[in-house]
Scaffold this active site. Sequence first.
Site, short mmCIF file in Angstrom:
data_model
loop_
_atom_site.label_atom_id
_atom_site.label_comp_id
_atom_site.label_asym_id
_atom_site.label_seq_id
_atom_site.Cartn_x
_atom_site.Cartn_y
_atom_site.Cartn_z
CG ASP A 15 0.88 -5.13 0.50
OD1 ASP A 15 1.15 -5.70 -0.61
OD2 ASP A 15 -0.24 -5.05 1.09
CD GLU B 177 1.69 -3.01 -3.77
OE1 GLU B 177 1.13 -3.63 -4.82
OE2 GLU B 177 1.25 -3.12 -2.53
#
Length: 488
Positions: A221, A247
């Site tokens: 993330d 990400e």
Amino acid sequence: MRHRRMSSPSKALAAVLAAVLGLALLAAVGSSTPAASAAPSGSKKVIANLFEWNWNSVANECRTFLGPRGYGYVQVSPPQEHVRGQQWWVAYQPVSYRIESRKGSRAQFQSMVSACHGAGVKVIVDAVINHMSGQDSGGTGWAGSSYGKYDYPGIYQYQDFHHCGRNGNDDIVNYNDRYEVQNCELANLADLATGSDYVRGKLAGYLNDLLSLGVDGFRLDASKHMPAADIAAIKARLSRPVYIVQEVIYGAGEPIGPGEYTGNGDVHEFRYGKDLGRVFRREKLAYLTNFGEAWGYLPSGSANVFVDNHDTQRDGGDVLTYRDNGIYALANAFMLAWPYGSPTVMSSYDFSSRDQGPPADASGRTTDTTCYSGWRCEHRWRVIANMVAFHNAVEGTPVVNWYDNGSNHIAFGRGGSGYLTINDEDGAVTGRNYRSNLPAGRYCDVIHGDYSAGTCSGPVITVDSAGWFRADVPAHDAVALHLGAKVG
């Protein structure tokens, strides 16, 4: 996770389309640096993102659906202890690295991994390693751990975080400033000093703990907010090679781009879903003839793609979501048939506000998933689930026999293994002959029928010895054939 503050509690579709392809579908159903793992390994590469499902439900879904239907991976939401609250984003605010969250206990998590492996499904964990919580006043986490904004007893203290000294509150404001993006705070979230050897050790310890429980990969993330070199250094401490997807949201003109992270593994190609949605909504499907790298995207072997994910489905705009019913199913069918990137299928729950969390009981624990009752379960929709088998059958084959009418009727084959035609026009295409490279035989149209042991619950289409077949394709509909669904 997108740029948002997390610290506060805080073409139209006809009814027939929704029935045929949307709602009706629901009823059918380390000492050395490990090598970068680009694209999931194995013959089954499609990832199902069971967003915010609890561990018992994921385990059951692996056994009863994901494994039998050919999904290769399941992506699960962050498993570590997090702040308290009902919003979806609390899972992205860690307070400790205990595997104890509203989705279940450590034992339930390990049981889930074992169950998925037993069904032939590998497990990817959404790992939050860029930051800790964003609660200015601190508090008590889900499993009882006390914490402050920069105080996590036994884990981190003030010196283990970035304090960029900008904008009055340390928050990122200017995304054209590399330093600010990677050293200031994303929406008030305490930003870990990932250049620190101590912090890297703690993060690697958490990831290695998950690996000890059998995890097969990580979605990292907020990777854009960490230098690629920091991620590489953490990865070098992992106990074994794993699949990694990062990400990194593309921003036009920004100094930090997805391409600089490909040395660590795959990277999310956010432009894919936005562009695909725009084309399906208001442009021409004929434009998709070279969809992928020719559009300026990442190299195919480094890209993870999706029609939507948990962030983009909340952003609005052109991105297609479960609310688009049939056209959403068509876009997923195209993604699963087209040879660009590693596809992830989204599986959502109903939400009416941006912050709304998953269905939960009075204590805040995520309830068991009941598909189509609060949970959308897009990965089960007939079109999407059946196109997973199509994807598996055509793996490694090129696009052949592309056809388009200059507008919204397209068709293409994948070597001699599969063929898809999509008619997104407002009128039916009738009595048309299509040229495939498929061997002669009778094939199940997996858009409209389920295939099992040589039989088909829907239409059966005959391909002749030259690879031609005749089909009628209703408006806003499709036909798909593949070698794995040959009848008789």
